[in-house]
Enzyme design. Sequence first.
Site, PDB file in Angstrom:
ATOM      1  N   ARG A  16      53.436   2.468 -81.906  1.00 14.31           N
ATOM      2  CA  ARG A  16      53.971   1.143 -81.593  1.00 14.31           C
ATOM      3  C   ARG A  16      55.483   1.117 -81.376  1.00 14.31           C
ATOM      4  NH1 ARG A  16      51.525  -2.269 -86.302  1.00 14.31           N
ATOM      5  NH2 ARG A  16      50.961  -0.217 -87.147  1.00 14.31           N
ATOM      6  N   LYS A  23      59.435   8.531 -84.721  1.00 12.11           N
ATOM      7  CA  LYS A  23      59.816   7.310 -85.453  1.00 12.11           C
ATOM      8  C   LYS A  23      60.791   7.636 -86.580  1.00 12.11           C
ATOM      9  CE  LYS A  23      56.835   4.961 -88.292  1.00 12.11           C
ATOM     10  NZ  LYS A  23      55.665   4.107 -88.559  1.00 12.11           N
ATOM     11  N   GLN A  75      50.493  18.384 -90.556  1.00 10.74           N
ATOM     12  CA  GLN A  75      49.167  17.806 -90.505  1.00 10.74           C
ATOM     13  C   GLN A  75      48.879  17.681 -89.004  1.00 10.74           C
ATOM     14  OE1 GLN A  75      48.626  13.645 -91.282  1.00 10.74           O
ATOM     15  NE2 GLN A  75      46.570  13.909 -92.103  1.00 10.74           N
ATOM     16  N   THR A  81      45.424   9.288 -94.840  1.00  9.97           N
ATOM     17  CA  THR A  81      46.482   9.527 -95.824  1.00  9.97           C
ATOM     18  C   THR A  81      46.072  10.552 -96.895  1.00  9.97           C
ATOM     19  OG1 THR A  81      45.718   7.442 -96.821  1.00  9.97           O
ATOM     20  CG2 THR A  81      47.749   7.361 -95.572  1.00  9.97           C
ATOM     21  N   ASN A 230      56.891  -0.226 -88.035  1.00  8.74           N
ATOM     22  CA  ASN A 230      55.940   0.253 -87.031  1.00  8.74           C
ATOM     23  C   ASN A 230      56.402  -0.015 -85.606  1.00  8.74           C
ATOM     24  OD1 ASN A 230      53.845   1.173 -88.867  1.00  8.74           O
ATOM     25  ND2 ASN A 230      53.717  -0.986 -89.426  1.00  8.74           N
ATOM     26  N   ARG A 336      91.669   8.127 -80.280  1.00  9.94           N
ATOM     27  CA  ARG A 336      90.551   9.024 -79.975  1.00  9.94           C
ATOM     28  C   ARG A 336      90.539  10.197 -80.952  1.00  9.94           C
ATOM     29  NH1 ARG A 336      91.503  10.443 -74.091  1.00  9.94           N
ATOM     30  NH2 ARG A 336      89.809  11.876 -74.554  1.00  9.94           N
ATOM     31  N   ASN A 380     110.940   6.880 -81.630  1.00 11.45           N
ATOM     32  CA  ASN A 380     110.600   5.629 -80.956  1.00 11.45           C
ATOM     33  C   ASN A 380     110.169   5.946 -79.536  1.00 11.45           C
ATOM     34  OD1 ASN A 380     110.718   3.115 -79.544  1.00 11.45           O
ATOM     35  ND2 ASN A 380     111.843   2.317 -81.302  1.00 11.45           N
ATOM     36  N   ASN A 389      99.355  15.840 -69.979  1.00 18.71           N
ATOM     37  CA  ASN A 389      98.879  17.009 -70.730  1.00 18.71           C
ATOM     38  C   ASN A 389      97.975  17.923 -69.918  1.00 18.71           C
ATOM     39  OD1 ASN A 389      96.979  14.952 -70.648  1.00 18.71           O
ATOM     40  ND2 ASN A 389      96.016  15.539 -72.575  1.00 18.71           N
TER      41      ASN A 389
HETATM   42  C1  UD1 Z   1      48.092   2.570 -95.930  1.00 21.16           C
HETATM   43  C2  UD1 Z   1      47.180   2.315 -97.114  1.00 21.16           C
HETATM   44  C3  UD1 Z   1      47.148   0.806 -97.392  1.00 21.16           C
HETATM   45  C4  UD1 Z   1      48.554   0.295 -97.626  1.00 21.16           C
HETATM   46  C5  UD1 Z   1      49.457   0.670 -96.479  1.00 21.16           C
HETATM   47  C6  UD1 Z   1      50.874   0.352 -96.831  1.00 21.16           C
HETATM   48  C7  UD1 Z   1      45.529   4.061 -96.942  1.00 21.16           C
HETATM   49  C8  UD1 Z   1      44.113   4.363 -96.598  1.00 21.16           C
HETATM   50  N1  UD1 Z   1      45.885   2.804 -96.803  1.00 21.16           N
HETATM   51  O1  UD1 Z   1      47.502   1.897 -94.833  1.00 21.16           O
HETATM   52  O2  UD1 Z   1      46.317   0.536 -98.517  1.00 21.16           O
HETATM   53  O3  UD1 Z   1      48.517  -1.109 -97.806  1.00 21.16           O
HETATM   54  O4  UD1 Z   1      49.392   2.075 -96.224  1.00 21.16           O
HETATM   55  O5  UD1 Z   1      51.680   0.539 -95.704  1.00 21.16           O
HETATM   56  O6  UD1 Z   1      46.238   4.915 -97.365  1.00 21.16           O
HETATM   57  N2  UD1 Z   1      50.029   9.156 -92.449  1.00 21.16           N
HETATM   58  C9  UD1 Z   1      49.987  10.513 -92.306  1.00 21.16           C
HETATM   59  N3  UD1 Z   1      48.833  11.108 -91.876  1.00 21.16           N
HETATM   60  C10 UD1 Z   1      47.736  10.390 -91.592  1.00 21.16           C
HETATM   61  C11 UD1 Z   1      47.775   8.995 -91.743  1.00 21.16           C
HETATM   62  C12 UD1 Z   1      48.935   8.407 -92.181  1.00 21.16           C
HETATM   63  O7  UD1 Z   1      50.977  11.207 -92.560  1.00 21.16           O
HETATM   64  O8  UD1 Z   1      46.726  11.001 -91.226  1.00 21.16           O
HETATM   65  C13 UD1 Z   1      51.254   8.536 -92.919  1.00 21.16           C
HETATM   66  C14 UD1 Z   1      51.897   7.621 -91.903  1.00 21.16           C
HETATM   67  O9  UD1 Z   1      52.876   8.305 -91.147  1.00 21.16           O
HETATM   68  C15 UD1 Z   1      52.526   6.559 -92.780  1.00 21.16           C
HETATM   69  C16 UD1 Z   1      51.654   6.550 -94.028  1.00 21.16           C
HETATM   70  O10 UD1 Z   1      50.955   7.740 -94.025  1.00 21.16           O
HETATM   71  O11 UD1 Z   1      53.835   6.907 -93.159  1.00 21.16           O
HETATM   72  C17 UD1 Z   1      50.707   5.368 -94.055  1.00 21.16           C
HETATM   73  O12 UD1 Z   1      49.893   5.447 -92.933  1.00 21.16           O
HETATM   74  P1  UD1 Z   1      49.408   4.169 -92.139  1.00 21.16           P
HETATM   75  O13 UD1 Z   1      48.468   4.557 -91.077  1.00 21.16           O
HETATM   76  O14 UD1 Z   1      50.577   3.321 -91.802  1.00 21.16           O
HETATM   77  O15 UD1 Z   1      48.601   3.479 -93.314  1.00 21.16           O
HETATM   78  P2  UD1 Z   1      47.855   2.136 -93.252  1.00 21.16           P
HETATM   79  O16 UD1 Z   1      46.572   2.339 -92.521  1.00 21.16           O
HETATM   80  O17 UD1 Z   1      48.760   1.090 -92.820  1.00 21.16           O
END
Ligand code: UD1
Length: 463
Positions: A16, A23, A75, A81, A230, A336, A380, A389
């Site tokens: 996004r 990001k 990853q 997550t 985001n 500068r 001065n 220069n």
């Molecule tokens: C997650 C939580 C949600 C919480 C929200 C807060 C889970 C399942 N849900 O949701 O409960 O309210 O965060 O913002 O955890 N990321 C990775 N690898 C992945 C997926 C995500 O590194 O495979 C990282 C993203 O870069 C981000 C963070 O994990 O920094 C959270 O991921 P995001 O997809 O934003 O989580 P939400 O689905 O919003």
Amino acid sequence: MDQVAAMILAAGKGTRMKSAVSKMLHPLLGLPMLSYPLRALRKLEIGRQVVVIGSSGQEVIDGFSDWSGVSFAWQREQKGTADAAAMALTELEDFSGIILIVCGDVPLLRAETLHELLLRHKQTQAVVSVLSAVLPDGGSYGRLVLDSAGELIRIVEARDASPVELEVCRINSGIYCVEADFLRQALAEIGCDNAQGEYYLTDMVAEASQSGRKVVFLDVADPDEIMGINDREQLSNAEMLLAVRIRRQWQSAGVTIRFPEQVTIETDVSIGMDTTIEKGVSLKGKTVIGAGCYIGEGAILQDVYLGDRVRVLPYSVLEHAVVEADAQVGPFAHLRPGSLLREKAKIGNFVEVKKAEIGIGSKASHLSYIGDATVGNGVNIGAGTITCNYDGFKKHRTIIEDGVFVGSDSQFVAPVRIGKNALVGAGSTVTKNVPENAVVTSRSRQTIYPGRGMAARTAAGKD
Ligand code: UD1
Ligand code: CA
């Protein structure tokens, strides 16, 4: 804190943002997004920090490879997550203490809040502690589900939640404290049978609760702190909130900021007591400002050092410059890179200085260019003086020794040296060295033709 390590989840695609740049590297007040959570962790003296990176991870590595204690875990596929946490664990194989889990995109999160979460985790001897927030509307956040005794038993994602669960206003920030050994176990159990087909880290809460282990939550006092970025609108909102925080910090340290919402002070700037900052000022990079300074309207300072009581008058632009105590710059001056103004020096309007030292009490008050020069003390420099220069191939230095007086509209064709106390006549083009205490002029002699002025011409025209 040896017994605490951190994971920073940052492998998300950041779609996004609509950006070719990761990001994590988008700046807020002069620093890339990821540096904020990393700094908060560093403030807590957490020595090991594992950043989970995804598709644009190489950029992140390049940007942060010089941070001590920071390592990276790839990853390759964003499977959720829990999978991200599992990748981070590969860098923490030998570790069995507390793991703080944060996201890379929460720049407003404060170290004090993480510290509170850690304390609560330790005091309650929980295996998992969740940083939560109470919001008027939980939106797309995961919801905390409590039992009748008020104990946290699981977290349900908005997409998987029932209408009743969606009514819950206590949400999951995605920031946790968890015992490393428990996390290892829990991650092995977590499946992906949910609306997104992802491995949810949030499922560790149910794992802990079902096996009778202690789970706690802590509501953050200011929900802004856990705001995730985001898109570009959230980025600018977060930057504004950070800016307010930084301005308040300097106000409480004794700095007057006039019309503060129009003043930008980046994160790494420092400002001395009793300095006044007028509206429209931008202080950037590692700028350091002494005590009792005055920064006039619209001035822009990037990586500048100012001693005490320096006055920067309106609309001046200073970059990578050093200005010692009691000196004055502007209005409309441009310092500068490599400019060094000694104490009580004065650079006035429409004067540009580059890679030049201006000695103690020396002045260039109007319309000049001083580049690649060393100007001594008590010099001065008259209006319209230029150091020539550049010969089209190379830059050369001009040296103007102590006590020299330079008449207006003079040029110094470098390399050239003007000896101590010399006097340069107005309108001179100086191409050769001038000895101490000499007068130099290099302009054509004045010729007078009496009686041939305008009156005579007008009379002639009438014929
Ligand atoms: C997650 C939580 C949600 C919480 C929200 C807060 C889970 C399942 N849900 O949701 O409960 O309210 O965060 O913002 O955890 N990321 C990775 N690898 C992945 C997926 C995500 O590194 O495979 C990282 C993203 O870069 C981000 C963070 O994990 O920094 C959270 O991921 P995001 O997809 O934003 O989580 P939400 O689905 O919003
Ligand atoms: Ca997601």
